[in-house]
Design an enzyme around this catalytic site. Structure first.
Site, short mmCIF file in Angstrom:
data_model
loop_
_atom_site.label_atom_id
_atom_site.label_comp_id
_atom_site.label_asym_id
_atom_site.label_seq_id
_atom_site.Cartn_x
_atom_site.Cartn_y
_atom_site.Cartn_z
N HIS A 205 0.80 -1.22 0.00
CA HIS A 205 0.00 0.00 0.00
C HIS A 205 0.83 1.27 0.00
O HIS A 205 0.31 2.35 -0.26
CB HIS A 205 -0.96 0.01 1.19
CG HIS A 205 -2.16 -0.85 0.97
ND1 HIS A 205 -2.16 -2.20 1.20
CD2 HIS A 205 -3.40 -0.56 0.51
CE1 HIS A 205 -3.34 -2.70 0.90
NE2 HIS A 205 -4.11 -1.74 0.48
N GLY A 206 2.10 1.17 0.30
CA GLY A 206 2.92 2.37 0.26
C GLY A 206 4.28 2.09 0.86
O GLY A 206 4.42 1.26 1.74
#
Lengths: 371, 460
Positions: free
Chosen positions: B322-323
């Protein structure tokens, strides 16, 4: 493919949305392109000229999207539709403008970052220290939320002018601060701030002017000596952002005087009355915000004013009471101020800013530069 | 380009659909490819070659695997080629700077950061193409023979930048079907889903999302406890309606083009456990990790200890996907911990106590979103303390008045009510047409005067 079309009448929803999507899309293609939005009081985006550099910097395509949105068919109607919907949702803000009571609109402030304001006080102190022989004043005008407190809904994210004025009072050297809060607060039942604009009215500016002249120790011409001219249907800067469908327009007033303002060696009337015909009516005062301009008055003494647009509607009162008025907008200054001061030998130097500009102004640093 | 945009709907989509419907079937996949490449380049023209490279590498690796079926060594070579390329480009673009800055922090070095912008949607399409090669390797799908068909699968604009993660096996039949791919039934449904998705994103997500942005501006540590809760509720609704709205628009667009994409969200906030939440949230991503990581690692077939370890791997990767930041890892591990606890004993208790189960699920999910959003760990700590300490700060009054109705609408639309409404009236045009017209026109109005229309997956 033929079967597709044969069965189409069984799918009215498909036909309907095809008509809506293509209908709006095609009508939009043929709708006229305006350059200026009266409603929003701004220039609309122009179609971008193609450049490879912009394309590769991902700056070209967003401009096309902006252009499409800015010129979308019946744009103003869409904006009103959104405003109505927002109002039904109970929203009391749009696009950085907070709504108060009785049609008042205020600038939204969620941040409490005072660092630039503290720096600005420092710049003015430095300026005062450099000119000990001059009378330097600083009129820091509260904006509407600080005075018209009854019109602000509880807990609204608006500016805390008392904090800013308190900081200035404590940290400015000498007695430079001209605090007009009490003078204005005595008149909150009068029309001293615009509802749809961030400025004070010509009447509000007068109460500020009285306090200023008392601080300067000068006589002044009282307001009952002037004839007021009213201009209806003024929609100001707040409205240009909020675009509320149920706006109550303001009335803009000016005192009926004749005087010339000299900008770039060209003299013209102190009021630019053509502006009364367009949205941006407040720009009639001092013909907008010139970088440097001079006005010959009928009174005594020379005054230098370093200012934002709050000064513009106060300056007409000064015409009767000063001999010369020199106004400076620091945004456009590329020369040192000291040479003006030496050359013209001003009797008084006035800083005039409103709290909202002063909170974030980044050009005050220039008052000590270029000398 | 994003879907919730005037230019996309009234210029791009109108033209693309018109051409797509008119041209003969044999050109339709070519039109999808060209349209998708324009769509992709619109936002990031420099990365056009990556898209092409991704298509070419995976196409030929799979061809190579197919040709050498039976020769395990060569097959593995083909697979490795695809996996290394996909993971390599994901690592390079997404994670290099994260590693450099951490090395700099820990070792005191000053290696300069690359500062390359993240190619749009890279986390989605690398996963998608990689799964294709893996499926070919496993013999689950035959390798695509036509590179145009394949490029239509890789680039397909509806799902290119924010999912759902469509597997090749989801659409390969339709990609190779000529007659009968496009049906009026499909277009009919596609229009409805697209407009509902548009409304979710523009009318709900954007409307409640502005509250969270305000709180970020004032600083997460200075709000009062009620405002902290109001904010995290608003953000929970924003991320759900934004993401699921975007997925729904993608599914609707897919149907208009004649494809059936998998469902991506199924009312996640009605979950009664975190386990259930992850079966309802971003289903194609959790499905992907299950299929290509969890099960190959042994899943639950090798005892509880091994299963917990496998979960740890999956959730660490999910978080990091997600990041590229510590808080995303923390977020993944947070869910790992909760899922492991549920697996070991909590789940049985939750099943017997549905009301506390809902409260527990919503609470842990909300805290999860705080971890997900606030990248600064110190700030995150202050915010979580605010949530649970009943302390003063900036009052919630103004925000409560402003967002009460929008949040209420959001909450109602998170329940099965909307699904029931849709199931009941989807074929009733007397109801459907006015409702969809209202949603569409209001959405256009909000997009024309768009003061807040963010794209929140830029880190994915």
């Amino acid at each position: 493919m033929k079967d597709l079309f044969k069965n189409l009448k069984k799918y009215p929803l498909v036909i309907y949305f095809a008509v809506v999507l293509y209908g709006i899309g095609i009508a939009d293609l043929f709708s006229p392109v305006k350059t200026h939005s009266e409603l929003e009081n701004r220039e609309l985006a122009t179609f971008p000229k193609f450049s490879w550099k912009q394309l590769f910097d991902n700056e070209y395509t967003p401009q096309i999207e902006d252009f499409t949105e800015d010129h979308f068919i019946v744009r103003d109607k869409w904006i009103s539709l959104k405003s109505i919907s927002e109002s039904l949702l109970g929203k009391t803000e749009n696009n950085g403008v907070v709504y108060g009571k009785d049609g008042y609109q205020f600038t939204k402030f969620v941040t409490t970052d005072y660092s630039q304001m503290e720096k600005n006080v420092g710049y003015i102190n430095k300026f005062i220290d450099r000119h000990p022989e001059r009378n330097v004043y600083f009129l820091l005008a509260p904006t509407a939320p600080g005075v018209m407190t009854d019109k602000v809904t509880a807990d609204s994210p608006v500016i805390n002018t008392d904090y800013i004025l308190g900081y200035a009072a404590e940290n400015l050297v000498g007695n430079a601060l001209v605090d007009v809060r009490d003078a204005l607060k005595q008149h909150t039942d009068e029309y001293i701030y615009y509802r749809t604009d961030h400025h004070w009215t010509t009447l509000g500016a007068y109460y500020g002017y009285e306090t200023l002249m008392n601080s300067l120790g000068k006589d002044y011409t009282t307001i009952d000596n002037y004839k007021m001219v009213d201009v209806e249907d003024f929609l100001g800067t707040h409205y240009s952002k909020s675009k509320t469908y149920n706006v109550q327009a303001d009335t803009l007033s000016y005192i009926d005087i004749e005087a010339d303002i000299v900008i770039n060696d060209v003299a013209a009337g102190i009021y630019e009355k053509e502006k009364l015909e367009v949205r941006d009516k407040y720009a009639m005062f001092t013909r907008g915000n010139p970088g440097y301009a001079t006005i010959k008055g009928n009174g005594q003494g020379k005054i230098m004013i370093l200012k934002d647009s709050y000064a513009n509607c106060m300056i007409p009162y000064m015409v009767a009471d000063f001999e010369e008025i020199h106004i400076f907008d620091m945004r456009y200054m590329t020369m040192g101020l000291d040479q003006f001061i030496t050359e013209h030998d001003y009797d008084d130097i006035l800083f005039l800013y409103n709290c909202e500009t002063f909170l974030s102004d980044k050009d005050l640093v220039k008052i000590n530069m270029f000398n | 380009m994003i879907f919730s945009n005037i230019f996309f709907m009234f210029r791009f989509l109108t033209v693309v659909l018109l051409i797509y419907y008119i041209v003969p079937y044999k050109y339709k996949n070519g039109i999808i490819t060209i349209a998708s490449l324009i769509f992709y380049s619109w936002g990031e023209v420099k990365y056009f070659p990556i898209m092409i490279a991704s298509t070419v590498v995976d196409f030929f690796s799979s061809q190579y695997i197919e040709k050498n079926r039976g020769d395990i060594k060569k097959m593995r070579r083909g697979l490795a080629c695809s996996v290394i390329f996909n993971l390599g480009s994901l690592m390079f673009f997404k994670y290099t700077d994260f590693f450099i800055s951490n090395i700099n922090n820990f070792a005191g070095t000053s290696i300069p950061l690359l500062r390359i912008p993240l190619p749009l949607g890279i986390s989605f399409y690398t996963f998608q193409t990689m799964s294709y090669t893996i499926d070919v390797y496993r013999g689950k799908v035959p390798a695509e023979k036509n590179i145009i068909n394949f490029s239509a699968f890789v680039t397909m604009f509806p799902q290119l930048i924010a999912g759902p993660i469509v597997l090749y096996s989801d659409i390969n039949e339709k990609l190779n079907t000529h007659e009968g791919r496009i049906t009026l039934d499909g277009i009919n449904e596609g229009i409805k889903l697209f407009i509902f998705g548009l409304g979710k994103k523009v009318l709900i997500a954007n409307n409640v999302g502005a509250l969270w942005t305000d709180i970020e501006t004032m600083g997460f540590g200075v709000v009062s406890t009620p405002l902290a809760w109001l904010g995290i509720i608003a953000y929970s609704l924003q991320i759900y309606f934004d993401f699921s709205g975007y997925s729904l628009m993608a599914i609707g667009l897919g149907k208009m083009l004649g494809f059936d994409f998998p469902q991506n969200f199924n009312l996640p906030y009605i979950s009664k456990s975190v386990t259930e939440f992850w079966r309802r949230w971003h289903m194609t991503l959790s499905g992907w990790f299950r299929e290509y990581v969890y099960i190959p690692l042994g899943g639950n077939r090798k005892g509880l200890k091994r299963q917990i370890l496998n979960m740890l791997v999956v959730w660490f990767l999910t978080g990091f996907w997600h990041g590229a930041d510590w808080n995303f890892m923390l977020w993944g591990l947070y869910y790992f911990a909760l899922l492991a606890i549920e697996k070991m004993f909590l789940l049985d208790w939750l099943k017997k106590h549905p009301v506390p189960a809902r409260v527990y699920a919503l609470l842990t999910i909300a805290v999860g979103w705080a971890i997900f959003y606030i990248t600064d760990l110190g700030m995150l700590g202050r915010f979580i303390v605010k949530m649970f300490s009943f302390s003063g700060g900036i009052s919630a009054g103004y925000y409560f008045r402003n967002y009460f109705v929008s949040i209420l609408v959001g909450i109602l639309c998170s329940t099965p009510l909307t699904i029931r409404f849709y199931e009941k009236y989807k074929n009733n045009n007397v109801v459907m047409i006015p409702v969809l017209t209202a949603i569409f026109l209001l959405s256009v109005a909000y997009l024309v005067d768009s003061t807040y229309n963010p794209f929140i997956y830029f880190r994915f």
